[in-house]
Enzyme design. Sequence first.
Site, mmCIF file in Angstrom:
data_model
loop_
_atom_site.group_PDB
_atom_site.id
_atom_site.type_symbol
_atom_site.label_atom_id
_atom_site.label_comp_id
_atom_site.label_asym_id
_atom_site.label_seq_id
_atom_site.Cartn_x
_atom_site.Cartn_y
_atom_site.Cartn_z
ATOM 1 N N LEU A 108 0.839 -1.194 0.000
ATOM 2 C CA LEU A 108 0.000 0.000 0.000
ATOM 3 C C LEU A 108 0.872 1.240 0.000
ATOM 4 C CD1 LEU A 108 -2.984 -0.781 2.361
ATOM 5 C CD2 LEU A 108 -2.457 -1.623 0.068
ATOM 6 N N GLY A 153 1.008 -5.246 1.126
ATOM 7 C CA GLY A 153 -0.016 -5.250 0.076
ATOM 8 C C GLY A 153 0.465 -5.900 -1.216
ATOM 9 N N ASN A 177 4.157 -7.866 6.489
ATOM 10 C CA ASN A 177 4.996 -7.292 7.548
ATOM 11 C C ASN A 177 4.315 -6.164 8.311
ATOM 12 O OD1 ASN A 177 5.063 -5.713 5.199
ATOM 13 N ND2 ASN A 177 6.958 -4.717 5.806
ATOM 14 N N GLU A 178 2.979 -6.104 8.259
ATOM 15 C CA GLU A 178 2.256 -4.964 8.836
ATOM 16 C C GLU A 178 2.657 -4.656 10.273
ATOM 17 O OE1 GLU A 178 1.043 -7.011 6.701
ATOM 18 O OE2 GLU A 178 -0.181 -5.898 5.283
HETATM 19 C C1 LIG Z 1 -7.796 -4.394 16.214
HETATM 20 C C2 LIG Z 1 -8.241 -3.408 15.218
HETATM 21 C C3 LIG Z 1 -7.822 -3.842 13.854
HETATM 22 C C4 LIG Z 1 -8.363 -2.903 12.867
HETATM 23 C C5 LIG Z 1 -7.692 -3.175 11.586
HETATM 24 C C6 LIG Z 1 -8.258 -2.323 10.571
HETATM 25 C C7 LIG Z 1 -7.562 -1.983 9.566
HETATM 26 C C8 LIG Z 1 -6.129 -2.338 9.359
HETATM 27 C C9 LIG Z 1 -5.247 -1.155 9.358
HETATM 28 C C10 LIG Z 1 -4.244 -1.018 8.550
HETATM 29 C C11 LIG Z 1 -3.836 -2.007 7.548
HETATM 30 C C12 LIG Z 1 -3.107 -1.335 6.445
HETATM 31 C C13 LIG Z 1 -2.394 -2.334 5.607
HETATM 32 C C14 LIG Z 1 -1.251 -2.004 5.024
HETATM 33 C C15 LIG Z 1 -0.516 -2.936 4.177
HETATM 34 C C16 LIG Z 1 0.661 -2.312 3.463
HETATM 35 O O1 LIG Z 1 0.910 -2.649 2.343
HETATM 36 S S1 LIG Z 1 1.562 -1.116 4.253
HETATM 37 C C17 LIG Z 1 3.003 -0.870 3.245
HETATM 38 C C18 LIG Z 1 4.080 -1.769 3.692
HETATM 39 N N1 LIG Z 1 5.212 -1.679 2.810
HETATM 40 C C19 LIG Z 1 6.447 -1.777 3.232
HETATM 41 O O2 LIG Z 1 6.713 -1.952 4.397
HETATM 42 C C20 LIG Z 1 7.525 -1.633 2.202
HETATM 43 C C21 LIG Z 1 8.311 -0.409 2.426
HETATM 44 N N2 LIG Z 1 9.334 -0.240 1.405
HETATM 45 C C22 LIG Z 1 10.469 -0.939 1.389
HETATM 46 O O3 LIG Z 1 10.715 -1.803 2.188
HETATM 47 C C23 LIG Z 1 11.448 -0.602 0.314
HETATM 48 O O4 LIG Z 1 11.102 0.651 -0.209
HETATM 49 C C24 LIG Z 1 11.499 -1.627 -0.834
HETATM 50 C C25 LIG Z 1 10.131 -1.908 -1.414
HETATM 51 C C26 LIG Z 1 12.141 -2.934 -0.335
HETATM 52 C C27 LIG Z 1 12.391 -1.055 -1.970
HETATM 53 O O5 LIG Z 1 13.644 -0.666 -1.438
HETATM 54 P P1 LIG Z 1 14.596 0.314 -2.276
HETATM 55 O O6 LIG Z 1 15.824 0.476 -1.467
HETATM 56 O O7 LIG Z 1 14.715 -0.145 -3.662
HETATM 57 O O8 LIG Z 1 13.776 1.693 -2.354
HETATM 58 P P2 LIG Z 1 13.600 2.788 -1.204
HETATM 59 O O9 LIG Z 1 13.324 2.150 0.099
HETATM 60 O O10 LIG Z 1 14.750 3.735 -1.277
HETATM 61 O O11 LIG Z 1 12.256 3.511 -1.671
HETATM 62 C C28 LIG Z 1 12.235 4.408 -2.789
HETATM 63 C C29 LIG Z 1 11.203 5.477 -2.500
HETATM 64 O O12 LIG Z 1 9.923 4.863 -2.395
HETATM 65 C C30 LIG Z 1 9.331 5.211 -1.148
HETATM 66 N N3 LIG Z 1 8.501 4.091 -0.683
HETATM 67 C C31 LIG Z 1 8.888 2.841 -0.439
HETATM 68 N N4 LIG Z 1 7.851 2.076 -0.080
HETATM 69 C C32 LIG Z 1 6.765 2.866 -0.087
HETATM 70 C C33 LIG Z 1 5.389 2.652 0.206
HETATM 71 N N5 LIG Z 1 4.887 1.458 0.578
HETATM 72 N N6 LIG Z 1 4.565 3.699 0.097
HETATM 73 C C34 LIG Z 1 5.007 4.901 -0.275
HETATM 74 N N7 LIG Z 1 6.314 5.176 -0.569
HETATM 75 C C35 LIG Z 1 7.180 4.156 -0.473
HETATM 76 C C36 LIG Z 1 10.508 5.479 -0.241
HETATM 77 O O13 LIG Z 1 10.115 6.275 0.835
HETATM 78 C C37 LIG Z 1 11.453 6.180 -1.179
HETATM 79 O O14 LIG Z 1 10.973 7.507 -1.325
HETATM 80 P P3 LIG Z 1 11.990 8.718 -1.527
HETATM 81 O O15 LIG Z 1 12.988 8.652 -0.411
HETATM 82 O O16 LIG Z 1 11.124 9.921 -1.457
HETATM 83 O O17 LIG Z 1 12.622 8.484 -2.873
#
Ligand SMILES: CCCCC/C=C\C/C=C\CC/C=C/CC(=O)SCCNC(=O)CCNC(=O)[C@H](O)C(C)(C)COP(=O)(O)OP(=O)(O)OC[C@H]1O[C@@H](n2cnc3c(N)ncnc32)[C@H](O)[C@@H]1OP(=O)(O)O
Length: 302
Positions: A108, A153, A177-178
Site C-alpha cells: 500500500l 499489500g 509485515n504490517e
Molecule cells: C484491532 C483493530 C484492527 C483494525 C484493523 C483495521 C484496519 C487495518 C489497518 C491497517 C492495515 C493497512 C495495511 C497495510 C498494508 C501495506 O501494504 S503497508 C506498506 C508496507 N510496505 C512496506 O513496508 C515496504 C516499504 N518499502 C520498502 O521496504 C522498500 O522501499 C522496498 C520496497 C524494499 C524497496 O527498497 P529500495 O531500497 O529499492 O527503495 P527505497 O526504500 O529507497 O524507496 C524508494 C522510494 O519509495 C518510497 N517508498 C517505499 N515504499 C513505499 C510505500 N509502501 N509507500 C510509499 N512510498 C514508499 C521510499 O520512501 C522512497 O521515497 P523517496 O525517499 O522519497 O525516494
Amino acid sequence: MALTAVVRIPTRALLRPWARLRDSALGWMEPVGGVEVSTQRFGSQRVLVEPASAAGVAVMTFKNPPVNSLSLELLTELVINLEKLENDKTFRGVVLTSDCPGIFSAGLDLTEICGRNPAHYAEYWKAVQEMWLRLYLSNLMLVAAINGACPAGGCLMSLTCDYRVMADNPKYAIGLNETLLGIVAPFWFKDTLVNTIGHRASERALQLGLLFPPTEALQVGMVDRLVPEDQVQSTALSVLAQWMAIPDHARQLTKNMMRKPTADGLLKKRDEDIQNFVSFISRDSIQKSLQMYLAKLRQKKG
Ligand SMILES: CCCCC/C=C\C/C=C\CC/C=C/CC(=O)SCCNC(=O)CCNC(=O)[C@H](O)C(C)(C)COP(=O)(O)OP(=O)(O)OC[C@H]1O[C@@H](n2cnc3c(N)ncnc32)[C@H](O)[C@@H]1OP(=O)(O)O
C-alpha cells in the site's frame, strides 16, 4: 503477426460512477457501452497489458515507479484493466508482474494512509478492498511473476493469484509485515494468508511481520516455485500453459467454491471494514508510527 482481439466493455461497468470517472481520466476507454477496443497492447499509465504469444494469455505489468506502491491510481487502473480482460472472452489467463527493477510492489502507498483526512482513507480503503475482491474472485487464471521485493499489500496481491513464481534472489523477500509498521493486517489479509500457508504458519508470520527470503517462502508455501531472475516471466507463462489444459468451467467453479466463503467474509461487512480502517488509521499513535516508518525509509538513502 500482430495479435489483436476485441474487448466488449459492458455499459454496466461504465455506469459505476467511480469507474467512469477513472476511465475518462485514463483516456483509453470511450464512455459508451459496447465499445470495441483493440488489445494489441493496451492498458493505462501505470498498468500495461500485452497479449502474450500464447493464445488466450496476457501479461499485466505494473509500472508505478519507483516501487510500485499501490496508490489509488494504480489500484483503480488495475481493476479497470482486469475487468477489461475478463470481459474479453478470448483471454483465459494473466501473468501479473512488475516493471520496477528489483521490486514487485512495495504494498500500500503509505502516503495514501498517512497525513490525509478520513474521507480519503475511506475512498482509498474501498479501492484496496475492490482490488482484493476482483483479483481473488477472478474467473481468469492468475499467475504472479514475482520479480522483486514483495512486502505487505504486494504480498497480498500475489496471494490472490492461483500460482506464484518468484525470482530466486536472496535480496528479495515476501510477506505480510504490517506489525513491523505498528499496524494490523485486516482479517481478509489474514484469511488469504491462512488459505495459502495454513493457520499456525500464518499466526507466526503475521505476529512477527515476517518477510521471507525466497527459499523460506517456498518452504512455507507462500510461493510455489523459485527460478532464476531472468526466467520468472517465462516460467509463469509455461505454468499458465499447463493450467490452460483444464476445462475453464470446471476450474472456475472449483476456484469459486474454494474462495467464495473467504470473499463473502468481506462482502458481508465491507462498510464496517471501511469504518474500522478509518478509525484505526486515524489514531494519533498509528499516524505517528507510520510517519516514523516513512521517515526511516526516506532517510535510508541519506
Ligand atoms: C484491532 C483493530 C484492527 C483494525 C484493523 C483495521 C484496519 C487495518 C489497518 C491497517 C492495515 C493497512 C495495511 C497495510 C498494508 C501495506 O501494504 S503497508 C506498506 C508496507 N510496505 C512496506 O513496508 C515496504 C516499504 N518499502 C520498502 O521496504 C522498500 O522501499 C522496498 C520496497 C524494499 C524497496 O527498497 P529500495 O531500497 O529499492 O527503495 P527505497 O526504500 O529507497 O524507496 C524508494 C522510494 O519509495 C518510497 N517508498 C517505499 N515504499 C513505499 C510505500 N509502501 N509507500 C510509499 N512510498 C514508499 C521510499 O520512501 C522512497 O521515497 P523517496 O525517499 O522519497 O525516494
